[in-house]
Design a protein around this motif. Structure first.
Motif, short mmCIF file in Angstrom:
data_model
loop_
_atom_site.label_atom_id
_atom_site.label_comp_id
_atom_site.label_asym_id
_atom_site.label_seq_id
_atom_site.Cartn_x
_atom_site.Cartn_y
_atom_site.Cartn_z
N VAL A 284 1.20 16.04 70.93
CA VAL A 284 -0.22 15.34 71.21
C VAL A 284 -1.40 16.64 71.41
O VAL A 284 -2.52 16.38 70.68
CB VAL A 284 -0.32 14.60 72.38
CG1 VAL A 284 -2.09 14.05 72.76
CG2 VAL A 284 0.35 13.10 72.03
N GLY B 103 2.10 9.87 68.46
CA GLY B 103 2.39 10.67 69.70
C GLY B 103 2.06 10.38 70.90
O GLY B 103 2.82 10.39 71.91
N MET B 104 0.76 9.69 71.21
CA MET B 104 0.33 9.00 72.44
C MET B 104 1.04 7.89 72.60
O MET B 104 1.51 7.77 73.61
CB MET B 104 -1.07 8.65 72.14
CG MET B 104 -1.90 10.15 72.14
SD MET B 104 -3.74 9.91 72.06
CE MET B 104 -4.02 9.07 73.35
N TYR C 61 -1.76 18.04 67.85
CA TYR C 61 -2.49 16.87 66.91
C TYR C 61 -4.09 16.98 67.29
O TYR C 61 -4.78 17.04 66.36
CB TYR C 61 -1.97 15.67 67.02
CG TYR C 61 -0.39 15.77 66.73
CD1 TYR C 61 0.21 16.50 66.22
CD2 TYR C 61 0.13 14.56 67.53
CE1 TYR C 61 1.58 16.55 65.84
CE2 TYR C 61 1.68 14.76 67.56
CZ TYR C 61 2.01 15.49 66.82
OH TYR C 61 3.68 15.59 66.81
N LEU D 245 -1.47 11.75 66.07
CA LEU D 245 -2.17 11.37 67.51
C LEU D 245 -1.64 10.36 67.92
O LEU D 245 -1.27 10.11 68.92
CB LEU D 245 -3.61 11.87 67.34
CG LEU D 245 -4.29 11.75 68.61
CD1 LEU D 245 -3.50 12.60 69.77
CD2 LEU D 245 -5.85 11.95 68.32
N GLN E 266 6.55 15.36 73.50
CA GLN E 266 5.55 14.35 72.99
C GLN E 266 4.05 15.05 73.46
O GLN E 266 3.11 15.01 72.61
CB GLN E 266 5.53 12.96 73.25
CG GLN E 266 6.80 12.28 72.61
CD GLN E 266 6.42 12.48 71.15
OE1 GLN E 266 5.55 12.08 70.58
NE2 GLN E 266 7.65 12.90 70.40
#
Length: 101
Positions: A83, A60-61, A86, A57, A79
């Motif tokens: 997110v 990805g963020m 996740y 997370l 992405q």
């Protein structure tokens, strides 16, 4: 700093900071595999610890932020979907823990 900017092919300090942020984001995202590998080695079984999803997370963020800055629609879509996955996995993990408590 000028040398680093020329090596990374960036024209401004702001751009350099974004590239450094992008590398940090990729490092965070890659860290999830190390967490999973170590947990699996300790368990002598293939396991996915909760920390894997938190690293996923966070990385990805961070990568999504970088993709938005770069205005790359392919990178943004990939992405953003990750997110959501996740977050959903963490939601399911914590919902299960609440039910079991």
């Amino acid at each position: 700093m000028h040398w680093l900017m020329s090596v990374l092919h960036v024209d401004s300090r702001t751009e350099l900071l974004w590239v450094i942020f992008g590398f940090a984001a990729q490092g965070m995202f890659t860290g999830r595999f190390l967490v999973q590998w170590i947990a699996s080695e300790r368990a002598r079984d293939s396991v996915v610890p909760v920390a894997f999803w938190y690293f996923s997370l966070a990385g990805g963020m961070m990568l999504l932020s970088y993709a938005i800055y770069r205005a790359d629609p392919v990178f943004i879509l990939g992405q953003a979907l990750g997110v959501l996955i996740y977050v959903r996995n963490l939601w399911l993990i914590h919902a299960k823990r609440r039910r079991e408590a």
